[in-house]
Design an enzyme around this catalytic site. Structure first.
Site, short mmCIF file in Angstrom:
data_model
loop_
_atom_site.label_atom_id
_atom_site.label_comp_id
_atom_site.label_asym_id
_atom_site.label_seq_id
_atom_site.Cartn_x
_atom_site.Cartn_y
_atom_site.Cartn_z
N GLY A 35 0.82 -1.21 0.00
CA GLY A 35 0.00 0.00 0.00
C GLY A 35 0.84 1.25 0.00
N ASN A 36 0.21 2.37 0.24
CA ASN A 36 0.93 3.65 0.29
C ASN A 36 0.28 4.55 1.34
OD1 ASN A 36 -1.13 5.47 -1.07
ND2 ASN A 36 -0.91 3.85 -2.59
#
Ligand code: CTP
Ligand code: CA
Length: 231
Positions: free
Chosen positions: A33-34
């Site tokens: 993810g980020n």
């Protein structure tokens, strides 16, 4: 220029906004993810509603944020899901703003059972990644409507303007909002500072301020292009 409750300059327009950050699952409990919070995309949605637009907000992992009143929120998880939802909504949209952080890569394989470490002390198997589709480039290359305005966001850590110009050309979009990230800037904060680059060569600096102010600046630039196309 319309601000908040002033003349609804986006009345009769359908705008699509993507927000948040996609997650690409590795196994049932893990993902790549980020750090995108989704706040800028939500500010774009709130301001577009205030300016009279019909708003579709494609939201990736924005659980901490309240649904903007009056917007049609479509929750998505992965880049592939985001692509499908954005392309569907874009079919009759006047403008599409890609504020989401879309994962560039996803794991090549999804393990349906939790990946276990071995007991013999062996290192982990490398994770193989494959490219995700570039939604912004696809939207820009295949406009669902003539005159549809397509905008993107670019977070850069170095050579912000040069990288932004090159990215705008590569993506083929009309507008690219470029902001500097790293060192606590932008991700998860309530304020933003940016330059909005136009395919026409324009550069509109937006001073440090609330994400709503940057959102209104983006809509000013979008509305000007929509009005020019309508004439
Ligand atoms: N974007 C997209 N699809 C992707 C990756 C990015 O639509 N697979 C969009 C983002 O929503 C954003 C814009 O493209 O509006 C720029 O994202 P960015 O990550 O800065 O661009 P990339 O082309 O992925 O470049 P980089 O290699 O710097 O990550
Ligand atoms: Ca990227």
């Amino acid at each position: 220029l319309a601000r908040g409750t002033a003349a609804p300059d986006l009345a009769g327009r359908h705008v699509v906004i993507s927000a948040g950050g996609t997650r690409e699952p590795l196994d049932p409990v893990r993902f790549l993810g980020n750090r995108s919070s989704g706040k800028q995309g939500y500010a774009l949605a709130r301001t577009a509603v205030a300016r009279g637009a019909r708003v579709t907000l494609v939201a990736a992992h924005t659980d901490a944020l309240a649904d903007p009143a009056g917007a049609d929120v479509v929750p998505v998880g992965t880049a592939e899901e985001l692509r499908a939802a954005v392309l569907k909504a874009a079919a009759d949209a006047d403008a599409v703003v890609m504020a989401a952080a879309v994962a560039d890569f996803r794991p090549a394989a999804y393990a349906t059972s939790k990946i276990k470490k071995s007991d013999d002390g062996a290192g982990p198997a490398p994770v193989e990644l494959v490219r995700n589709p570039d939604v912004l480039a696809e939207l820009s290359a295949h406009r669902a409507r003539p005159g549809q305005v397509v905008a993107g966001f670019a977070a850069e850590t170095d050579d912000v303007l040069a990288n932004g110009r090159a990215k705008l050309a590569r993506k083929g979009c009309d507008l690219l909002v470029v902001n500097e990230v790293g060192g606590g800037k932008a991700f998860g904060t309530d304020d933003n500072e940016a330059v909005v680059l136009g395919a026409d060569g324009s550069a509109t600096p937006v001073p440090h301020g609330p994400k709503e102010a940057l959102a209104d600046q983006v809509w000013d630039l979008v509305a000007a292009r929509l009005d020019a196309g309508a004439r």
